[in-house]
Write a protein that holds these residues in place. Structure first.
Motif, PDB file in Angstrom:
ATOM      1  N   MET A  37      38.809 124.806 -36.176  1.00 24.50           N
ATOM      2  CA  MET A  37      37.583 124.787 -35.422  1.00 24.50           C
ATOM      3  C   MET A  37      37.835 125.281 -34.014  1.00 24.50           C
ATOM      4  SD  MET A  37      35.878 121.121 -36.496  1.00 24.50           S
ATOM      5  CE  MET A  37      34.918 121.135 -35.024  1.00 24.50           C
ATOM      6  N   GLY A  38      36.831 125.881 -33.439  1.00 29.05           N
ATOM      7  CA  GLY A  38      36.906 126.322 -32.050  1.00 29.05           C
ATOM      8  C   GLY A  38      36.401 125.260 -31.099  1.00 29.05           C
ATOM      9  N   ALA A  39      36.382 124.005 -31.564  1.00 25.18           N
ATOM     10  CA  ALA A  39      35.919 122.868 -30.769  1.00 25.18           C
ATOM     11  C   ALA A  39      36.573 121.612 -31.324  1.00 25.18           C
ATOM     12  CB  ALA A  39      34.394 122.761 -30.861  1.00 25.18           C
ATOM     13  N   GLY A  40      36.277 120.461 -30.711  1.00 18.50           N
ATOM     14  CA  GLY A  40      36.797 119.191 -31.196  1.00 18.50           C
ATOM     15  C   GLY A  40      35.998 118.681 -32.379  1.00 18.50           C
ATOM     16  N   PHE A  41      36.531 117.684 -33.073  1.00 13.79           N
ATOM     17  CA  PHE A  41      35.870 117.141 -34.266  1.00 13.79           C
ATOM     18  C   PHE A  41      34.496 116.546 -33.974  1.00 13.79           C
ATOM     19  CE2 PHE A  41      40.338 116.787 -35.845  1.00 13.79           C
ATOM     20  CZ  PHE A  41      40.186 117.655 -36.908  1.00 13.79           C
ATOM     21  N   ASP A  42      34.284 116.069 -32.775  1.00 19.58           N
ATOM     22  CA  ASP A  42      32.988 115.485 -32.427  1.00 19.58           C
ATOM     23  C   ASP A  42      31.938 116.530 -32.077  1.00 19.58           C
ATOM     24  OD1 ASP A  42      34.067 112.997 -32.818  1.00 19.58           O
ATOM     25  OD2 ASP A  42      34.336 112.556 -30.684  1.00 19.58           O
ATOM     26  N   CYS A  43      32.300 117.814 -32.132  1.00 18.55           N
ATOM     27  CA  CYS A  43      31.395 118.885 -31.703  1.00 18.55           C
ATOM     28  C   CYS A  43      31.352 120.023 -32.721  1.00 18.55           C
ATOM     29  CB  CYS A  43      31.836 119.427 -30.352  1.00 18.55           C
ATOM     30  SG  CYS A  43      31.944 118.201 -29.053  1.00 18.55           S
ATOM     31  N   PRO A  44      30.908 119.775 -33.958  1.00 19.01           N
ATOM     32  CA  PRO A  44      30.826 120.872 -34.929  1.00 19.01           C
ATOM     33  C   PRO A  44      29.977 122.020 -34.367  1.00 19.01           C
ATOM     34  CG  PRO A  44      30.366 118.787 -36.003  1.00 19.01           C
ATOM     35  CD  PRO A  44      30.421 118.518 -34.522  1.00 19.01           C
ATOM     36  N   TYR A  45      30.433 123.230 -34.608  1.00 15.34           N
ATOM     37  CA  TYR A  45      29.737 124.407 -34.067  1.00 15.34           C
ATOM     38  C   TYR A  45      29.629 125.463 -35.143  1.00 15.34           C
ATOM     39  CZ  TYR A  45      28.780 128.480 -31.245  1.00 15.34           C
ATOM     40  OH  TYR A  45      28.200 129.605 -30.716  1.00 15.34           O
ATOM     41  N   PRO A  46      28.461 126.050 -35.335  1.00 17.51           N
ATOM     42  CA  PRO A  46      27.189 125.700 -34.699  1.00 17.51           C
ATOM     43  C   PRO A  46      26.650 124.380 -35.253  1.00 17.51           C
ATOM     44  CG  PRO A  46      26.842 127.479 -36.251  1.00 17.51           C
ATOM     45  CD  PRO A  46      28.322 127.213 -36.213  1.00 17.51           C
ATOM     46  N   ALA A  47      25.812 123.705 -34.472  1.00 16.91           N
ATOM     47  CA  ALA A  47      25.327 122.363 -34.813  1.00 16.91           C
ATOM     48  C   ALA A  47      24.604 122.330 -36.155  1.00 16.91           C
ATOM     49  CB  ALA A  47      24.413 121.847 -33.702  1.00 16.91           C
ATOM     50  N   GLU A  48      23.950 123.417 -36.531  1.00 16.61           N
ATOM     51  CA  GLU A  48      23.227 123.425 -37.811  1.00 16.61           C
ATOM     52  C   GLU A  48      24.168 123.385 -39.017  1.00 16.61           C
ATOM     53  OE1 GLU A  48      23.080 127.704 -36.168  1.00 16.61           O
ATOM     54  OE2 GLU A  48      22.657 125.719 -35.390  1.00 16.61           O
ATOM     55  N   ASN A  49      25.472 123.494 -38.801  1.00 16.79           N
ATOM     56  CA  ASN A  49      26.441 123.404 -39.892  1.00 16.79           C
ATOM     57  C   ASN A  49      26.985 121.993 -40.086  1.00 16.79           C
ATOM     58  OD1 ASN A  49      26.200 126.074 -40.515  1.00 16.79           O
ATOM     59  ND2 ASN A  49      28.062 126.709 -39.474  1.00 16.79           N
ATOM     60  N   GLN A  50      26.344 120.988 -39.502  1.00 15.97           N
ATOM     61  CA  GLN A  50      26.821 119.613 -39.603  1.00 15.97           C
ATOM     62  C   GLN A  50      26.992 119.168 -41.053  1.00 15.97           C
ATOM     63  OE1 GLN A  50      27.667 117.277 -36.965  1.00 15.97           O
ATOM     64  NE2 GLN A  50      28.617 116.364 -38.765  1.00 15.97           N
ATOM     65  N   ASP A  51      26.027 119.483 -41.929  1.00 15.97           N
ATOM     66  CA  ASP A  51      26.142 119.091 -43.339  1.00 15.97           C
ATOM     67  C   ASP A  51      27.359 119.743 -43.999  1.00 15.97           C
ATOM     68  OD1 ASP A  51      23.896 117.491 -43.164  1.00 15.97           O
ATOM     69  OD2 ASP A  51      22.551 118.996 -44.021  1.00 15.97           O
ATOM     70  N   LEU A  52      27.581 121.018 -43.731  1.00 19.19           N
ATOM     71  CA  LEU A  52      28.742 121.722 -44.271  1.00 19.19           C
ATOM     72  C   LEU A  52      30.029 121.090 -43.745  1.00 19.19           C
ATOM     73  CD1 LEU A  52      30.033 124.038 -45.851  1.00 19.19           C
ATOM     74  CD2 LEU A  52      29.707 125.476 -43.816  1.00 19.19           C
ATOM     75  N   PHE A  53      30.066 120.795 -42.476  1.00 20.09           N
ATOM     76  CA  PHE A  53      31.212 120.135 -41.854  1.00 20.09           C
ATOM     77  C   PHE A  53      31.528 118.825 -42.588  1.00 20.09           C
ATOM     78  CE2 PHE A  53      32.986 117.180 -38.759  1.00 20.09           C
ATOM     79  CZ  PHE A  53      33.965 117.919 -38.120  1.00 20.09           C
ATOM     80  N   ASP A  54      30.496 118.004 -42.841  1.00 20.62           N
ATOM     81  CA  ASP A  54      30.681 116.720 -43.517  1.00 20.62           C
ATOM     82  C   ASP A  54      31.206 116.898 -44.935  1.00 20.62           C
ATOM     83  OD1 ASP A  54      29.761 115.458 -41.220  1.00 20.62           O
ATOM     84  OD2 ASP A  54      27.712 115.221 -41.985  1.00 20.62           O
ATOM     85  N   LYS A  55      30.673 117.888 -45.678  1.00 23.85           N
ATOM     86  CA  LYS A  55      31.134 118.142 -47.046  1.00 23.85           C
ATOM     87  C   LYS A  55      32.597 118.572 -47.073  1.00 23.85           C
ATOM     88  CE  LYS A  55      26.648 119.335 -48.961  1.00 23.85           C
ATOM     89  NZ  LYS A  55      25.809 120.419 -49.462  1.00 23.85           N
TER      90      LYS A  55
END
Length: 88
Positions: free
Chosen positions: A1-19
């Motif tokens: 990731m190009g950010a920390g775990f608390d900051c998924p980017y882009p934000a609309e990918n939160q569901d993908l991040f969780d999966k």
């Protein structure tokens, strides 16, 4: 990731991040709360390239934030480059 775990980017990918987190692995070298920054992405790319068997480097568009120069991590490592306007 190009950010920390608390900051998924882009934000609309939160569901993908969780999966992915449930069934795979998410890696970052950044502090938990570090947001995405342009200078973080070459570091992210280095981590991905280090795990890959081969890398394809695609030329960035003119609007790209800054040029990033590619250097193969070791002699004989497979790298291919494509111009931005190439056809598949």
């Amino acid at each position: 990731m190009g950010a920390g775990f608390d900051c998924p980017y882009p934000a609309e990918n939160q569901d993908l991040f969780d999966k992915i987190a449930e069934n795979g692995a998410i890696m970052t070298e950044f502090h938990l709360d570090m947001g995405p920054r342009g200078e973080n992405f070459p570091t992210r790319n280095r981590l991905i390239a280090g795990l890959a068997a081969a890398v394809v480097v695609v030329e960035a568009a003119e609007r790209s934030l800054r040029p990033v120069y590619w250097q193969s991590p070791s002699p004989g490592w497979m790298t291919r480059a494509l111009p931005a306007d190439s056809e598949p």
